[in-house]
Scaffold this active site. Structure first.
Site: not given
Length: 288
Positions: A109, A161
């Protein structure tokens, strides 16, 4: 004889000694999870902050012929991976030296993202290489709070949020939003690999960019690495007269003091322990 005279008398020998010393391959260790926020329990992490000084020292060596990246990482934060890779390319262009990457146990990765910053990539036949994909992981703790009768209060302006708050039940729309981020990040990752590896890649997109992991030997056949070799074997062949100088990145203070794994406040224990579990999980996915 004065001190000045003594120094002047020694200068010719110092200059001669430097001239006789051979070229240098500067190696930088990039070991650990890639994260902008190392936890007190982390022993080795990689971030722009921790590796900047090591990269600068490596590329500033006065007898430099090449820079080697010693990579052992399960990946981590994509932004930190990209920032470090871009910094490596910037310094390589400025100093006009080749960069060689060596995949050790694992270059997966973000670890492979870093490897692609090199002009050539090498691995041991048993190394694990690839995992060109994107993953997010965490813990759902809403059941834990309910079990202990704890009420969490969060107040926001903006309905999104607190997406994917681990202390609230997961929402399907938040998962879809996260998948959209993954698609975009995956596209940037694959574009970087194509840019850096280009015609060396022999596997198809469906084969290379699924998040699969391969041994170093398999990765060579797919064009993800250029050859099988270690730092010393490749340097001995390419630069037989070269000295290898290793530049170590900065380590967290607690790790430098031998106290990694400790916490200083009881309130820090749960988040630090969860972060340590997540770090351990990154390695264990690859059997390490």
């Amino acid at each position: 004889m004065s001190v000045t005279d003594k120094i002047a008398a020694r200068l010719p020998k110092i200059v001669s000694d430097r001239a006789e010393r051979g070229p240098v391959v500067a190696a930088v260790r990039l070991h650990g999870v890639i994260t902008p926020t190392p936890t007190p329990m982390a022993r080795n992490t990689i971030s722009m902050q921790t590796v900047e000084s090591a990269l600068t020292r490596a590329f500033d060596h006065d007898r430099l012929v090449a820079v080697a990246l010693l990579i052992n990482s399960p990946g981590g934060a994509p932004t930190q991976s990209a920032l470090i890779a871009e910094r490596i390319r910037e310094l390589a262009a400025k100093k006009r030296v080749p960069v060689l990457a060596f995949c050790e146990d694992l270059a997966a990765s973000g670890g492979y993202w870093l490897a692609c910053a090199a002009d050539e990539v090498f691995a041991h036949g048993t190394s694990l290489v690839g995992s060109i994909g994107v993953v997010s992981a965490g813990f759902g703790l809403d059941g834990l709070l309910q079990r202990h009768g704890i009420e969490r209060r969060v107040f926001t302006a903006g309905e999104h949020k607190v997406r994917l708050d681990p202390f609230q039940p997961v929402k399907a729309e938040d998962v879809e939003w996260l998948k959209g981020l993954h698609v975009d990040l995956h596209a940037q990752f694959t574009a970087w690999v194509r840019e850096r590896r280009g015609p060396k890649l022999t596997g198809s997109d469906e084969e290379l960019f699924t998040g699969e992991i391969w041994t170093g030997s398999q990765a060579r056949d797919l064009g993800l690495v250029d050859g099988i070799g270690t730092l010393r074997s490749v340097v001995a062949k390419r630069y037989p007269d070269a000295e290898i100088a290793v530049a170590e990145p900065r380590r967290p203070l607690l790790a430098r003091l031998g106290l990694a794994g400790s916490t200083t406040r009881s309130g820090d224990f749960v988040p630090a322990a969860l972060a340590a579990l997540e770090e351990r999980a990154r390695w264990s996915r690859f059997g390490l």
